[in-house]
Design an enzyme around this catalytic site. Structure first.
Site, PDB file in Angstrom:
ATOM      1  N   HIS A 130       0.915  -1.044   0.152  1.00 32.58           N
ATOM      2  CA  HIS A 130       0.085   0.006  -0.091  1.00 32.58           C
ATOM      3  C   HIS A 130       1.038   1.293   0.006  1.00 32.58           C
ATOM      4  CE1 HIS A 130      -4.128  -1.778   0.536  1.00 32.58           C
ATOM      5  NE2 HIS A 130      -3.200  -2.900   1.035  1.00 32.58           N
ATOM      6  N   CYS A 161      -7.900  -0.987   3.220  1.00 29.94           N
ATOM      7  CA  CYS A 161      -8.556  -2.255   4.160  1.00 29.94           C
ATOM      8  C   CYS A 161      -9.364  -1.858   5.232  1.00 29.94           C
ATOM      9  CB  CYS A 161      -7.689  -3.087   4.809  1.00 29.94           C
ATOM     10  SG  CYS A 161      -8.361  -4.394   5.629  1.00 29.94           S
ATOM     11  N   ASN A 221      -3.658   1.029  -2.565  1.00 32.09           N
ATOM     12  CA  ASN A 221      -2.692   0.142  -3.090  1.00 32.09           C
ATOM     13  C   ASN A 221      -1.902   1.031  -4.020  1.00 32.09           C
ATOM     14  OD1 ASN A 221      -5.348  -1.721  -2.421  1.00 32.09           O
ATOM     15  ND2 ASN A 221      -3.504  -2.867  -2.637  1.00 32.09           N
TER      16      ASN A 221
HETATM   17  P1  HMG Z   1     -17.065 -13.584  12.739  1.00 31.04           P
HETATM   18  O1  HMG Z   1     -17.946 -12.759  13.166  1.00 31.04           O
HETATM   19  O2  HMG Z   1     -16.020 -13.725  13.773  1.00 31.04           O
HETATM   20  O3  HMG Z   1     -17.574 -15.082  12.269  1.00 31.04           O
HETATM   21  O4  HMG Z   1     -16.229 -13.109  11.582  1.00 31.04           O
HETATM   22  P2  HMG Z   1     -18.803 -15.915  12.560  1.00 31.04           P
HETATM   23  O5  HMG Z   1     -18.364 -17.094  12.557  1.00 31.04           O
HETATM   24  O6  HMG Z   1     -19.055 -15.358  14.299  1.00 31.04           O
HETATM   25  O7  HMG Z   1     -20.016 -15.229  11.826  1.00 31.04           O
HETATM   26  C1  HMG Z   1     -20.530 -14.225  11.998  1.00 31.04           C
HETATM   27  C2  HMG Z   1     -21.493 -13.861  10.768  1.00 31.04           C
HETATM   28  O8  HMG Z   1     -20.948 -13.799   9.781  1.00 31.04           O
HETATM   29  C3  HMG Z   1     -22.583 -15.269  10.661  1.00 31.04           C
HETATM   30  O9  HMG Z   1     -23.662 -14.563  10.243  1.00 31.04           O
HETATM   31  C4  HMG Z   1     -22.035 -16.007   9.671  1.00 31.04           C
HETATM   32  O10 HMG Z   1     -22.935 -16.760   9.026  1.00 31.04           O
HETATM   33  C5  HMG Z   1     -21.268 -14.750   8.940  1.00 31.04           C
HETATM   34  P3  HMG Z   1     -25.032 -14.455  10.884  1.00 31.04           P
HETATM   35  O11 HMG Z   1     -25.501 -15.714  11.701  1.00 31.04           O
HETATM   36  O12 HMG Z   1     -24.707 -13.427  12.162  1.00 31.04           O
HETATM   37  O13 HMG Z   1     -26.040 -13.758  10.008  1.00 31.04           O
HETATM   38  N1  HMG Z   1     -20.081 -15.267   7.970  1.00 31.04           N
HETATM   39  C6  HMG Z   1     -19.954 -15.261   6.657  1.00 31.04           C
HETATM   40  N2  HMG Z   1     -20.807 -14.836   5.739  1.00 31.04           N
HETATM   41  C7  HMG Z   1     -20.202 -14.814   4.513  1.00 31.04           C
HETATM   42  N3  HMG Z   1     -19.037 -15.344   4.165  1.00 31.04           N
HETATM   43  C8  HMG Z   1     -18.193 -15.849   4.976  1.00 31.04           C
HETATM   44  C9  HMG Z   1     -18.746 -15.819   6.276  1.00 31.04           C
HETATM   45  N4  HMG Z   1     -18.115 -16.218   7.703  1.00 31.04           N
HETATM   46  C10 HMG Z   1     -18.816 -15.679   8.503  1.00 31.04           C
HETATM   47  N5  HMG Z   1     -16.982 -16.352   4.674  1.00 31.04           N
HETATM   48  C11 HMG Z   1     -15.206 -13.332   9.433  1.00 31.04           C
HETATM   49  C12 HMG Z   1     -15.287 -14.005  10.807  1.00 31.04           C
HETATM   50  C13 HMG Z   1     -13.937 -14.000   8.694  1.00 31.04           C
HETATM   51  C14 HMG Z   1     -16.370 -13.946   8.519  1.00 31.04           C
HETATM   52  C15 HMG Z   1     -14.975 -11.835   9.343  1.00 31.04           C
HETATM   53  O14 HMG Z   1     -14.049 -11.772  10.369  1.00 31.04           O
HETATM   54  C16 HMG Z   1     -14.970 -11.066   7.997  1.00 31.04           C
HETATM   55  O15 HMG Z   1     -15.678 -11.331   7.165  1.00 31.04           O
HETATM   56  N6  HMG Z   1     -13.946 -10.573   7.972  1.00 31.04           N
HETATM   57  C17 HMG Z   1     -13.699  -9.735   6.792  1.00 31.04           C
HETATM   58  C18 HMG Z   1     -12.228  -9.585   6.412  1.00 31.04           C
HETATM   59  C19 HMG Z   1     -11.949  -8.798   5.094  1.00 31.04           C
HETATM   60  O16 HMG Z   1     -12.601  -9.376   4.010  1.00 31.04           O
HETATM   61  N7  HMG Z   1     -10.942  -8.163   5.233  1.00 31.04           N
HETATM   62  C20 HMG Z   1     -10.503  -7.314   4.214  1.00 31.04           C
HETATM   63  C21 HMG Z   1      -9.616  -8.184   3.232  1.00 31.04           C
HETATM   64  S1  HMG Z   1      -8.212  -8.485   3.862  1.00 31.04           S
HETATM   65  C22 HMG Z   1      -7.176  -7.374   3.314  1.00 31.04           C
HETATM   66  O17 HMG Z   1      -7.545  -6.215   2.739  1.00 31.04           O
HETATM   67  C23 HMG Z   1      -5.644  -7.398   3.517  1.00 31.04           C
HETATM   68  C24 HMG Z   1      -5.190  -7.665   2.258  1.00 31.04           C
HETATM   69  O18 HMG Z   1      -5.085  -6.741   1.056  1.00 31.04           O
HETATM   70  C25 HMG Z   1      -3.360  -7.696   2.170  1.00 31.04           C
HETATM   71  C26 HMG Z   1      -2.831  -6.555   3.033  1.00 31.04           C
HETATM   72  O19 HMG Z   1      -3.110  -5.503   2.424  1.00 31.04           O
HETATM   73  O20 HMG Z   1      -2.393  -6.928   4.002  1.00 31.04           O
HETATM   74  C27 HMG Z   1      -5.549  -9.256   1.566  1.00 31.04           C
HETATM   75 MG    MG Z   2      -4.148  -4.957   0.731  1.00 22.31          MG
END
Ligand code: HMG
Ligand code: MG
Length: 286
Positions: A211, A242, A251
């Site tokens: 980034h 993010c 980025n």
């Molecule tokens: P949580 O709340 O701990 O999970 O989240 P949970 O298992 O308790 O579930 C909570 C709710 O989310 C439930 O729904 C699940 O069904 C649902 P509810 O019963 O409340 O209606 N759920 C999902 N829904 C859709 N898809 C799924 C999913 N998993 C659970 N996969 C979780 C855990 C990982 C889901 C949450 O923390 C999350 O979605 N985080 C998002 C992280 C993310 O996308 N961040 C941005 C990308 S990373 C990034 O940008 C860095 C990168 O670019 C590299 C860098 O720059 O360093 C890659």
């Molecule tokens: Mg990133």
């Protein structure tokens, strides 16, 4: 050493995930389709994560359904757990080459903020995703975030990044993308981090994901090139950020990376005029 640099375009995912306004699926698809005609071989098009956490990516299934696949392009999506895998498996289209990207952090603070769990728990959750991908012939990539600095824990020790790399490689062989999530990396810090990671993974298996918050991304890429890396992530128009990493806008722009690596004599196979059009389109989406 290879004179080919592989660019992994992350604009449609990392670039757009942070946008506040709703971006229509048709606009995302138009951007992806233009990018896929640029010579890029890897385009990250969305993520299967919680819609409550990252609403902008909630329509990734429709993006997969509507994009026009181009042979030789691998379409990547982020998948943190089996719920995400199930979403991807239901949305994938026949005959298209996909890659799932699993992700973890080198720092505990960002792991909690981004994934709501510890580093160890995040690895436990991604193992079945990797196994499902292996069983169905889908490629796997691994992201490690906060490779120099964490917005919560401060500076990150190079050994912590090497440890994270080892954890992912113990699950399966995969390309590791090293994320300077908040753009605080400098060439010195990046070199120290790479020194440690290169003890556990070869340069051919690594990608740099910088980034550009601190304006150091291109310098960090040059340092990484000197240390043997030949793969970099970037976003057209310099979009990005993010939502769970305060201070992580931007980025590094694909067009800037192309200018740099082409000037240094590397080949990418990418048409800069098409990328310039895509950058204009991406900027218009903000
Ligand atoms: P949580 O709340 O701990 O999970 O989240 P949970 O298992 O308790 O579930 C909570 C709710 O989310 C439930 O729904 C699940 O069904 C649902 P509810 O019963 O409340 O209606 N759920 C999902 N829904 C859709 N898809 C799924 C999913 N998993 C659970 N996969 C979780 C855990 C990982 C889901 C949450 O923390 C999350 O979605 N985080 C998002 C992280 C993310 O996308 N961040 C941005 C990308 S990373 C990034 O940008 C860095 C990168 O670019 C590299 C860098 O720059 O360093 C890659
Ligand atoms: Mg990133």
């Amino acid at each position: 050493m290879s004179d080919f640099v592989r660019i992994h375009e992350v604009g449609p995912r990392d670039g757009l995930q942070n946008e506040k306004s709703v971006i229509p699926v048709a606009d995302k698809v138009a951007l992806i389709d233009l990018l896929s005609r640029s010579g890029l071989r890897d385009i990250e098009v969305g993520s299967f994560v919680s819609r409550k956490w990252v609403p902008q990516m909630a329509d990734t299934d429709r993006v997969l359904a509507d994009l026009t696949p181009v042979a030789d392009v691998r379409y990547a999506v982020l998948v943190p757990n089996m719920r995400g895998w199930d979403g991807f498996a239901a949305a994938r289209m026949p005959g298209v080459t996909y890659e799932v990207a699993v992700f973890m952090s080198a720092s505990e603070g960002f792991s909690q903020s981004n994934l709501n769990c510890s580093i160890a728990q995040s690895v436990d959750r991604l193992i079945p995703v990797v196994r499902a991908a292996e069983a169905t012939g889908v490629g796997v990539r691994g992201y490690i975030s906060c490779v120099t600095d964490c917005p919560f824990d401060g500076p990150v020790a190079p050994d912590s990044v090497a440890r994270a790399a080892k954890m992912l490689l113990a699950v399966a062989p995969m390309q590791l993308s090293l994320g300077d999530t908040i753009g605080k990396g400098t060439p010195d810090k990046v070199a120290r981090m790479l020194d440690a990671v290169l003890q556990v993974a070869p340069a051919e298996g690594l990608a740099g994901h910088f980034h550009d918050t601190g304006g150091q991304a291109l310098a960090n890429i040059e340092t990484s090139l000197e240390m043997g890396l030949r793969a970099f992530d970037s976003a057209v128009g310099g979009l990005g950020g993010c939502p769970y990493a305060p201070g992580a806008p931007g980025n590094v722009a694909t067009e800037a990376v192309l200018d740099l690596v082409h000037a240094l004599g590397f080949e990418t196979g990418i048409n800069v005029d098409v990328i310039a059009k895509a950058a204009e389109m991406a900027r218009g989406m903000r």
